[in-house]
Enzyme design. Structure first.
Site, PDB file in Angstrom:
ATOM      1  N   SER A 137       0.832  -1.214   0.000  1.00 48.81           N
ATOM      2  CA  SER A 137       0.000   0.000   0.000  1.00 48.81           C
ATOM      3  C   SER A 137       0.865   1.262   0.000  1.00 48.81           C
ATOM      4  O   SER A 137       0.540   2.262  -0.648  1.00 48.81           O
ATOM      5  CB  SER A 137      -0.961   0.015   1.200  1.00 48.81           C
ATOM      6  OG  SER A 137      -0.244  -0.058   2.409  1.00 48.81           O
ATOM      7  N   TYR A 138       1.996   1.209   0.702  1.00 51.98           N
ATOM      8  CA  TYR A 138       2.937   2.335   0.731  1.00 51.98           C
ATOM      9  C   TYR A 138       3.521   2.577  -0.659  1.00 51.98           C
ATOM     10  O   TYR A 138       3.538   3.703  -1.163  1.00 51.98           O
ATOM     11  CB  TYR A 138       4.042   2.025   1.750  1.00 51.98           C
ATOM     12  CG  TYR A 138       5.231   2.949   1.728  1.00 51.98           C
ATOM     13  CD1 TYR A 138       5.146   4.252   2.220  1.00 51.98           C
ATOM     14  CD2 TYR A 138       6.459   2.511   1.238  1.00 51.98           C
ATOM     15  CE1 TYR A 138       6.245   5.093   2.206  1.00 51.98           C
ATOM     16  CE2 TYR A 138       7.562   3.348   1.227  1.00 51.98           C
ATOM     17  CZ  TYR A 138       7.448   4.634   1.710  1.00 51.98           C
ATOM     18  OH  TYR A 138       8.549   5.462   1.692  1.00 51.98           O
ATOM     19  N   LEU A 139       3.972   1.502  -1.306  1.00 50.46           N
ATOM     20  CA  LEU A 139       4.570   1.624  -2.640  1.00 50.46           C
ATOM     21  C   LEU A 139       3.541   2.017  -3.696  1.00 50.46           C
ATOM     22  O   LEU A 139       3.850   2.753  -4.630  1.00 50.46           O
ATOM     23  CB  LEU A 139       5.258   0.306  -3.025  1.00 50.46           C
ATOM     24  CG  LEU A 139       6.493  -0.060  -2.188  1.00 50.46           C
ATOM     25  CD1 LEU A 139       6.968  -1.465  -2.531  1.00 50.46           C
ATOM     26  CD2 LEU A 139       7.624   0.949  -2.388  1.00 50.46           C
ATOM     27  N   LYS A 147       3.111   5.693  -3.449  1.00 50.82           N
ATOM     28  CA  LYS A 147       4.271   6.339  -4.077  1.00 50.82           C
ATOM     29  C   LYS A 147       4.143   6.295  -5.607  1.00 50.82           C
ATOM     30  O   LYS A 147       4.420   7.267  -6.297  1.00 50.82           O
ATOM     31  CB  LYS A 147       5.565   5.624  -3.660  1.00 50.82           C
ATOM     32  CG  LYS A 147       5.981   5.876  -2.221  1.00 50.82           C
ATOM     33  CD  LYS A 147       6.507   7.278  -2.047  1.00 50.82           C
ATOM     34  CE  LYS A 147       7.091   7.532  -0.670  1.00 50.82           C
ATOM     35  NZ  LYS A 147       7.242   8.981  -0.415  1.00 50.82           N
TER      36      LYS A 147
END
Length: 214
Positions: A125-127, A130
């Site tokens: 989810s973080y990537l 980004k």
């Protein structure tokens, strides 16, 4: 002297960028802070600051700004809601404001793996956040540089790196060296409209950036 807005100025990488630019003859850093309690640190360094929050209105922060370094991030360990608010929506908001303000370059600190978030289930989810921010920047029409480092560490920077659009390997890089990459990317001839990955290596940062710019 060009004014550079540092988004994420209180973060570990952002602080290093400010220290580098504060000793520069070409660039003047402006720290973006969320609350007035954070201003003392920058006042002590004789660094200008502007009060703005990525989760609120940011257009005013771009007044008089020539270029932006976006080094803000929720970090890979926060909840999805914060990741979405900062790494995706906050970045998109800042890109839109930068476009409106006609900034000359927007340098994004992204992350290795942002090109294919599904490969890393733990940080997916973080990537993905980004990736969406990076894609928005590329499509925005704002001149850009997107830096995707490997795992960040606090080792002393050696100013020697390995840079490529795709490195096809994992590894680490110091925050010091990432900060230097971000700062050097401000130079107009270097890495314009380029997205690249960064790991520690054996080639001087400036040489690597010049090679990538060809």
């Amino acid at each position: 002297m060009e004014k550079i807005l540092i988004v994420g100025a209180t973060g570990q990488t952002g602080k290093r960028v400010i220290e580098i630019l504060n000793n520069s003859k070409s660039f003047e850093p402006v720290a973006m802070i969320r609350d007035e309690e954070q201003k003392e640190e920058f006042d002590d360094m004789e660094v200008k600051w502007v009060l703005a929050d990525l989760e609120n209105e940011v257009d005013h922060a771009l007044k008089g700004i020539d270029k932006v370094i976006f080094a803000a991030g929720s970090g890979g360990n926060t909840g999805d809601d914060k990741t979405l608010a900062i790494d995706q929506e906050g970045a998109i908001k800042m890109i839109n404001a930068a476009k409106k303000a006609k900034v000359k370059k927007f340098i994004m600190l992204s992350s290795m793996g942002a090109d294919d978030p599904s490969q890393n289930k733990k940080l997916e989810s973080y990537l993905a956040a980004k990736k969406r921010a990076d894609e928005h920047l590329i499509k925005s029409g704002v001149p850009y540089t997107i830096v995707r480092p490997g795992t960040l560490n606090d080792d002393l920077g050696l100013a020697k790196v390995k840079l490529a659009e795709k490195l096809n390997e994992k590894g680490e890089i110091s925050r010091d060296d990432v900060a230097f990459i971000l700062a050097m990317s401000l130079a107009d001839p270097l890495v314009n409209n380029k997205t690249f990955e960064a790991l520690e290596g054996k080639t001087p940062i400036k040489t690597s950036l010049i090679e990538l710019s060809k």
